[in-house]
Write an enzyme that holds these catalytic residues in place. Structure first.
Site, PDB file in Angstrom:
ATOM      1  N   THR A   1       0.811  -1.223   0.000  1.00 46.42           N
ATOM      2  CA  THR A   1       0.000   0.000   0.000  1.00 46.42           C
ATOM      3  C   THR A   1       0.844   1.272   0.000  1.00 46.42           C
ATOM      4  O   THR A   1       0.607   2.184  -0.787  1.00 46.42           O
ATOM      5  CB  THR A   1      -0.951  -0.007   1.210  1.00 46.42           C
ATOM      6  OG1 THR A   1      -1.839  -1.115   1.094  1.00 46.42           O
ATOM      7  CG2 THR A   1      -1.758   1.282   1.281  1.00 46.42           C
TER       8      THR A   1
ATOM      9  N   ASN B   1       5.378  -0.773   3.692  1.00 50.80           N
ATOM     10  CA  ASN B   1       4.539  -0.087   4.679  1.00 50.80           C
ATOM     11  C   ASN B   1       5.362   0.179   5.937  1.00 50.80           C
ATOM     12  O   ASN B   1       5.275   1.229   6.552  1.00 50.80           O
ATOM     13  CB  ASN B   1       3.313  -0.929   5.021  1.00 50.80           C
ATOM     14  CG  ASN B   1       2.381  -1.099   3.842  1.00 50.80           C
ATOM     15  OD1 ASN B   1       2.334  -0.259   2.948  1.00 50.80           O
ATOM     16  ND2 ASN B   1       1.640  -2.195   3.832  1.00 50.80           N
TER      17      ASN B   1
ATOM     18  N   ASP C   1      -4.227   6.049   7.012  1.00 52.46           N
ATOM     19  CA  ASP C   1      -3.433   7.283   7.046  1.00 52.46           C
ATOM     20  C   ASP C   1      -2.489   7.375   5.851  1.00 52.46           C
ATOM     21  O   ASP C   1      -2.399   8.409   5.195  1.00 52.46           O
ATOM     22  CB  ASP C   1      -2.655   7.403   8.360  1.00 52.46           C
ATOM     23  CG  ASP C   1      -1.939   6.134   8.772  1.00 52.46           C
ATOM     24  OD1 ASP C   1      -1.132   5.618   7.974  1.00 52.46           O
ATOM     25  OD2 ASP C   1      -2.189   5.633   9.880  1.00 52.46           O
ATOM     26  N   ARG C   2      -1.780   6.267   5.534  1.00 51.46           N
ATOM     27  CA  ARG C   2      -0.812   6.320   4.437  1.00 51.46           C
ATOM     28  C   ARG C   2      -1.488   6.528   3.085  1.00 51.46           C
ATOM     29  O   ARG C   2      -0.897   7.085   2.170  1.00 51.46           O
ATOM     30  CB  ARG C   2       0.051   5.064   4.418  1.00 51.46           C
ATOM     31  CG  ARG C   2      -0.690   3.736   4.287  1.00 51.46           C
ATOM     32  CD  ARG C   2       0.262   2.556   4.472  1.00 51.46           C
ATOM     33  NE  ARG C   2      -0.378   1.243   4.389  1.00 51.46           N
ATOM     34  CZ  ARG C   2      -0.910   0.598   5.420  1.00 51.46           C
ATOM     35  NH1 ARG C   2      -0.902   1.167   6.614  1.00 51.46           N
ATOM     36  NH2 ARG C   2      -1.456  -0.597   5.270  1.00 51.46           N
TER      37      ARG C   2
ATOM     38  N   ASP D   1      -9.198  -3.587   0.491  1.00 52.41           N
ATOM     39  CA  ASP D   1      -8.023  -4.288   0.991  1.00 52.41           C
ATOM     40  C   ASP D   1      -8.357  -5.057   2.264  1.00 52.41           C
ATOM     41  O   ASP D   1      -7.972  -6.218   2.421  1.00 52.41           O
ATOM     42  CB  ASP D   1      -6.896  -3.296   1.252  1.00 52.41           C
ATOM     43  CG  ASP D   1      -5.574  -3.979   1.582  1.00 52.41           C
ATOM     44  OD1 ASP D   1      -5.062  -4.707   0.721  1.00 52.41           O
ATOM     45  OD2 ASP D   1      -5.068  -3.795   2.701  1.00 52.41           O
TER      46      ASP D   1
ATOM     47  N   ASP E   1      -3.317   0.345  -5.768  1.00 53.99           N
ATOM     48  CA  ASP E   1      -1.972   0.352  -5.201  1.00 53.99           C
ATOM     49  C   ASP E   1      -1.302  -1.015  -5.303  1.00 53.99           C
ATOM     50  O   ASP E   1      -0.095  -1.142  -5.104  1.00 53.99           O
ATOM     51  CB  ASP E   1      -2.002   0.814  -3.747  1.00 53.99           C
ATOM     52  CG  ASP E   1      -2.929  -0.034  -2.882  1.00 53.99           C
ATOM     53  OD1 ASP E   1      -3.716  -0.825  -3.428  1.00 53.99           O
ATOM     54  OD2 ASP E   1      -2.867   0.112  -1.633  1.00 53.99           O
TER      55      ASP E   1
END
Length: 555
Positions: free
Chosen positions: A89, A110, A172-173, A315, A362
């Site tokens: 991701t 990640n 958040d990412r 996901d 992604d």
């Protein structure tokens, strides 16, 4: 004489008019819009864990306002792939928006092992900032570990910071990395007992009024309801049986089968966090995105704004239930409805023809290996504990030391270089010895030394993808590749991360202002997106971009 002069003047006027018309024609498209005219809003959509074949497999069940609208009115790149590994991701979102690979942008996973501070770090973690919107540490995030600019950064620079950038995602990412270093805001969802959209002091010291208002509404709570299939489950013929042994499910429910009473089981599944693993997480994201368009007045002036949306729920659902599940099919049918709602909102709020959208993923995902094994397709599970024990035993026997490995992370072995130097051993020799040892282990398909990644230029095959994902400063000393459809994961649910087509082949759709109608099987790469959007905007490419503009999609 007067007649000759008049004739010359008329000729000059004709030539001048003709040249003006020709120049005007060059500055126009067939629709009469100037080539240099920029869209009022760019909307980037990244679907977390979307295989390309979700477009085709569920096609007959989709409506005409979501995925099909993008395909019918826009451009479909049907052979679009990631050109690096690992397909996770953090790297995925970063590569979409920077136009380059982890080799340059530095987001190699990640999480990864930081060789300088000798501990694992999170791609968006930042303990120098504070949470905004919660007292929990979930807001201590920023894009500081990303080493390069995004096209969102370049648009901000180009417009003298007058074009806005807003990032939105449950993760958040997924919000932070696309929005870039210069974003006005990135918002992510904090579930647990709160169910709030939050941010960090990297962007602001308090939430805007429109976010506070959204959080105070009953919008999120309203989704704690029954999750049943959108249509009659008997019509879901594009996915496997509802009850099987290849799915995880939720705590508090005996079988992973529809329907799911989310209110009844929420306390055993992280309260509001349960919504992330349902299609309602996509609906919450869409609700918030539409509120952001109004709250931030996006697309309302002459400076192009960017709205970066990541749909994280697919996901969570895929990891839990697997890519062949009824739950995944229902998630995508409902996402199609959310996209239709988003596009209708953009039509009404920004105006048809005034915005440009791209949609990609992604990463994709592998079929559950246990399921593949049941239908005689080679697959399996990698036992990292056994691998580590065998490797450590080998190193102890060969080098008489148990201190040569610092950690194993993301299919990479990080060596204790200080200890190796102290023992007077050549680092390259240790790397080669490990490669020669582990290549014989079960489920190890390939292995490479870090030195070979740094000193050899690979231009084809899996070696090229590994090298594109290898960051000399941040990556490990030995990289290994598992056999196809072999994963280090539970025996239920799907995962991702490899260089195989099931992980690299993802959708790429363009739609709206400046985009042709059409499709291609020409191979495109995820890194081509940012240069293409930069070309539409007439701005500088992100500073480390390696992709190329896809001219054939541009109107």
């Amino acid at each position: 004489m007067k007649a000759i002069i008049s004739s010359i003047i008329l000729t000059l006027l004709f030539v001048s008019t003709f040249q003006a018309q020709q120049q005007n024609s060059k500055n126009k498209t067939n629709k009469g819009t100037t080539i240099n005219a920029q869209p009022k809003l760019i909307v980037g959509i990244v679907v977390d864990q979307m295989r390309y074949d979700y477009l085709t497999r569920f096609n007959d069940k989709y409506g005409y306002g979501g995925f099909k609208r993008m395909i019918n009115e826009g451009f479909n790149c049907q052979n679009n792939h990631f050109n690096y590994v690992p397909t996770y991701t953090g790297p995925g979102h970063t590569s979409v928006y920077t136009g380059t690979t982890p080799k340059y942008h530095g987001i190699i996973g990640n999480n990864w092992y930081d060789k300088e501070i000798k501990q694992s770090v999170y791609c968006a973690g930042d303990d120098t900032v504070q949470s905004v919107g919660t007292t929990d540490a979930a807001g201590q995030m920023s894009p500081r570990r990303m080493k390069t600019t995004t096209f969102t950064d370049e648009n901000r620079l180009f417009t003298q910071m007058r074009g806005k950038t807003i990032g939105i995602a449950l993760k958040d990412r997924g919000a932070i990395l696309p929005a870039g270093h210069t974003a006005n805001a990135a918002y992510w969802f904090h579930g647990a007992d709160e169910g709030q959209w939050i941010t960090s002091t990297y962007y602001m010291t308090e939430l805007p009024q429109w976010v506070t208002k959204f959080n105070a509404s009953n919008q999120v709570q309203s989704y704690l309801k029954e999750w049943n299939t959108l249509y009659d489950i008997k019509t879901y013929t594009e996915s496997g049986p509802d009850e099987n042994t290849f799915e995880g499910g939720f705590n508090g429910k005996e079988t992973a089968t529809f329907p799911y009473d989310l209110m009844a089981i929420k306390t055993k599944n992280g309260n509001f966090d349960i919504l992330k693993a349902t299609p309602f997480g996509n609906s919450i994201t869409t609700d918030f995105a539409l509120a952001a368009i109004d709250g931030e007045a996006l697309g309302k002036d002459e400076f192009t704004d960017v709205l970066a949306i990541s749909y994280s729920s697919p996901d969570y659902v895929g990891h839990n239930f697997g890519v062949n599940s009824k739950e995944v099919q229902d998630t995508y049918l409902r996402l199609d409805k959310d996209l239709e709602r988003l596009f209708k909102g953009l039509d009404a709020k920004v105006g048809k023809g005034n915005y440009t959208v791209f949609l990609t993923a992604d990463h994709a995902a592998v079929e559950v290996p246990a399921y593949l094994t049941s239908v005689n397709i080679p697959s399996g599970y990698f036992d990292g504990r056994v691998f580590k024990e065998k490797l450590y035993a080998f190193l102890k026997e060969k080098y008489k030391s148990e201190e040569l490995v610092e950690t194993i992370s993301n299919n990479q072995i990080f060596l204790n270089r200080a200890k190796i130097s102290e023992m007077g051993i050549e680092l390259e020799n240790v790397q080669k010895a490990i490669v020669n040892e582990i290549i014989a282990y079960t489920h190890i398909d390939k292995a490479y030394s870090g030195i070979s990644m740094s000193q050899t230029s690979f231009t084809t095959g899996i070696e090229e993808l590994i090298q594109n994902g290898y960051n000399q400063k941040r990556s490990g000393d030995v990289i290994y590749v598992l056999d196809p459809a072999v994963i280090s994961y539970s025996q239920t649910g799907s995962t991702h991360g490899s260089s195989f087509n099931y992980d690299t082949h993802v959708p790429l759709l363009f739609f709206g202002h400046g985009i042709k109608q059409g499709s291609t099987y020409q191979k495109t790469h995820i890194t081509d997106i940012a240069p293409t959007i930069s070309a539409i905007l007439g701005i500088s490419f992100p500073n480390a971009a390696t992709g190329q503009p896809l001219e054939f999609v541009l109107d």
